[in-house]
Design a protein around this motif. Structure first.
Motif, PDB file in Angstrom:
ATOM      1  N   GLY A  30      -8.610  -9.334 -35.294  1.00  0.00           N
ATOM      2  CA  GLY A  30      -9.695  -8.649 -34.608  1.00  0.00           C
ATOM      3  C   GLY A  30      -9.419  -7.157 -34.469  1.00  0.00           C
ATOM      4  N   ALA A  31      -8.201  -6.831 -34.055  1.00  0.00           N
ATOM      5  CA  ALA A  31      -7.864  -5.414 -33.868  1.00  0.00           C
ATOM      6  C   ALA A  31      -8.014  -4.648 -35.184  1.00  0.00           C
ATOM      7  CB  ALA A  31      -6.438  -5.288 -33.341  1.00  0.00           C
ATOM      8  N   HIS A  73     -10.947  -4.699 -27.161  1.00  0.00           N
ATOM      9  CA  HIS A  73     -11.169  -4.596 -28.608  1.00  0.00           C
ATOM     10  C   HIS A  73      -9.866  -4.732 -29.385  1.00  0.00           C
ATOM     11  CE1 HIS A  73     -15.396  -3.565 -28.194  1.00  0.00           C
ATOM     12  NE2 HIS A  73     -15.086  -2.647 -27.294  1.00  0.00           N
ATOM     13  N   GLU A 127     -19.534  -5.255 -26.843  1.00  0.00           N
ATOM     14  CA  GLU A 127     -19.386  -6.711 -26.903  1.00  0.00           C
ATOM     15  C   GLU A 127     -20.690  -7.270 -26.337  1.00  0.00           C
ATOM     16  OE1 GLU A 127     -15.256  -8.358 -25.485  1.00  0.00           O
ATOM     17  OE2 GLU A 127     -15.512  -6.355 -24.669  1.00  0.00           O
ATOM     18  N   ASP A 172     -18.675  -5.872 -31.588  1.00  0.00           N
ATOM     19  CA  ASP A 172     -17.419  -6.616 -31.714  1.00  0.00           C
ATOM     20  C   ASP A 172     -17.677  -8.082 -31.325  1.00  0.00           C
ATOM     21  OD1 ASP A 172     -14.974  -7.820 -31.410  1.00  0.00           O
ATOM     22  OD2 ASP A 172     -14.024  -6.145 -30.362  1.00  0.00           O
ATOM     23  N   GLN A 231     -14.666 -12.436 -30.378  1.00  0.00           N
ATOM     24  CA  GLN A 231     -14.569 -13.608 -29.514  1.00  0.00           C
ATOM     25  C   GLN A 231     -15.893 -14.373 -29.412  1.00  0.00           C
ATOM     26  OE1 GLN A 231     -12.645 -15.009 -25.273  1.00  0.00           O
ATOM     27  NE2 GLN A 231     -12.148 -13.048 -26.096  1.00  0.00           N
TER      28      GLN A 231
END
Ligand code: PLP
Length: 449
Positions: free
Chosen positions: A126-127, A154, A229, A262, A265
């Motif tokens: 993800g990063a 993030h 998000e 983002d 998740q």
């Protein structure tokens, strides 16, 4: 009695002897920067159950930190991994070509919102997807400023952590991080940063960005992108009001600003849609995905409007990104979500979780707020429903007691219990897990009085 009725199963109070032994080994060599929620030492998993080394079987409401949307070791994923591993394990897509990566790229461009042409940059986490989005938006716009939300998570690499604003420990002693990031309040209605109430607030938190931030101290022509998000994850499973993102989109459009969403998740079906932003009928220019897409194998991706991804050859690459085995797993995940109608199941079971938690909220004052979309549901624990003082210790106590009784569940933000089981979960297993939770809340609520 169905096979699932026997879960959870605790045969020895965890951590049992084998778990304690392994933890001693871990303590002797693993980085001290990682903190564990509780001493769950996983040995195997299948479906929604994770087993520890001492034979305890837990109902998994964590999905391995939001990764196992199709469950542990889904047979289709295992077969895809095995077959691909027999053929080709690695050949660096940023230097050469192979099929699985193209196939997953094409699938991702189909499920990511937006009818425009898209391109995919594959990476491993993800990063890294967030880093890629930061670099891409800088390259395309030639700008260097970013907007992000307070409470956002993030990732933890130096670029990503400059956007992250979830807990001070994530940033302490790491400054200077990437300069030029301005954090603005998230639409967190239960704890409105402006102490207003929705809908009488008329979404001041959105207008604040335009009137105060862009209007007074951030020149729009220097902004590379705003990171959002759609449902805030690590920050506390926070769901914005329905009209927030449409308003924000309007503001960004008016000032010609890029929205990077983002979905590391909240994506890949977690909220009952492929991506959480779809709940708000808003289309971002770029989307970051990771976690669930590889079902445990490391794969991240930045999927962007083609116009934005116009960086020159050599400007960004990675050795392991788009690994063929991880991509094969990703294709199996997407197929499984379609075939097993998991978006529908997430919606249906998520509604049941919300109902049960709301019913509990009416009986237990320590449950201050219940919110969620699909199977991304949070129950915020408070010391007092009137003052809303966060019940961090209470949440910690609930989490630990649930673990001891066979429910693997963790918190988000200061004191929110997160309910994020695999999307394949049956009503029966969900019911059993919620029964454990309810029993624990009852006990903790009584002792809190
Ligand atoms: C929304 C979001 N973005 C980025 C990340 C970072 O992903 P990773 O841990 O794979 O680097 C996370 C991890 O929890 C996340 O929730």
């Amino acid at each position: 009695m169905s096979a699932e009725a026997r879960y959870p199963k605790i045969v020895v109070t965890p951590p049992g002897p084998k778990a304690r032994d392994l933890i001693r080994g871990d303590e002797s060599c693993i980085s001290k920067s990682v903190v564990r929620w509780y001493p769950l030492v996983a040995e195997s998993g299948s479906g929604c159950i994770v087993r520890d080394v001492d034979g305890n079987e837990y109902i998994d409401f964590n999905s391995g930190l939001g990764v196992l949307n199709v469950g542990h070791c889904h047979p289709k994923v295992v077969t895809a991994i095995t077959e691909q591993a027999k053929k080709l394990i690695h050949y660096s897509y940023t230097d050469f070509y192979y099929q699985a990566m193209v196939d997953l790229g094409q699938e991702l461009t189909k499920i990511i919102p937006g009818s425009f042409s898209k391109r995919v940059f594959f990476c491993n986490s993800g990063a890294e997807a967030v880093e890629a989005a930061m670099k891409m938006s800088k390259w395309h716009t030639r700008n260097s400023l970013f907007l992000a939300f307070s409470g956002a998570f993030h990732g933890r690499t130096l670029g990503a952590v400059s956007l992250t604003a979830s807990k001070p420990v994530q940033r302490r002693h790491f400054f200077p991080v990437v300069p030029g990031v301005t954090h603005v309040p998230y639409p967190y209605c239960y704890r409105c940063p402006f102490h207003l109430s929705y809908p009488e607030c008329h979404l001041w938190c959105a207008d604040f960005i335009e009137e105060e931030v862009l209007g007074k101290y951030i020149p729009t022509e220097n902004v590379a992108a705003m990171f959002v998000e759609a449902v805030q994850g690590e920050g506390g499973y926070i769901v914005p009001p329905n009209d927030y993102f449409p308003r924000l989109r309007k503001i960004l459009d008016k000032h010609d600003l890029v929205m990077v969403d983002d979905e590391v998740q909240s994506g890949v079906g977690r909220t009952g849609k492929w991506f959480a932003i779809e709940h708000f009928n808003v289309v971002p220019e770029a989307v970051c995905v990771a976690k669930a897409v590889g079902s445990g194998l490391p794969v991240g991706a930045l999927v962007s409007n083609e116009e934005l991804m116009d960086w020159e050859g050599g400007s960004h690459a990675t050795t392991f990104g788009g690994n063929p085995v991880a991509c094969a797993a990703g294709l199996a995940v997407i197929d499984t979500i379609r075939e097993q109608k998991l978006l529908e199941n997430a919606t249906k079971q998520g509604a049941y979780v919300l109902n049960r938690l709301r019913e509990m909220q009416s009986r237990f004052e320590i449950i201050g707020d219940v919110r969620g979309k699909g199977l991304m549901v949070g129950a915020e624990i408070v010391k007092d429903p009137d003052t809303k003082e966060p019940g961090s210790e209470l949440a910690q106590d609930i989490m630990t007691k649930c673990f001891k009784r066979g429910l693997a569940i963790i918190t988000a933000g200061k004191s929110t219990m997160r309910f994020a089981p695999p999307l394949i979960i049956s009503h029966e297993l969900l019911h059993a897990g919620l029964d454990v939770f309810e029993g624990v809340v009852k006990e903790v609520a009584r002792s809190a009085k």
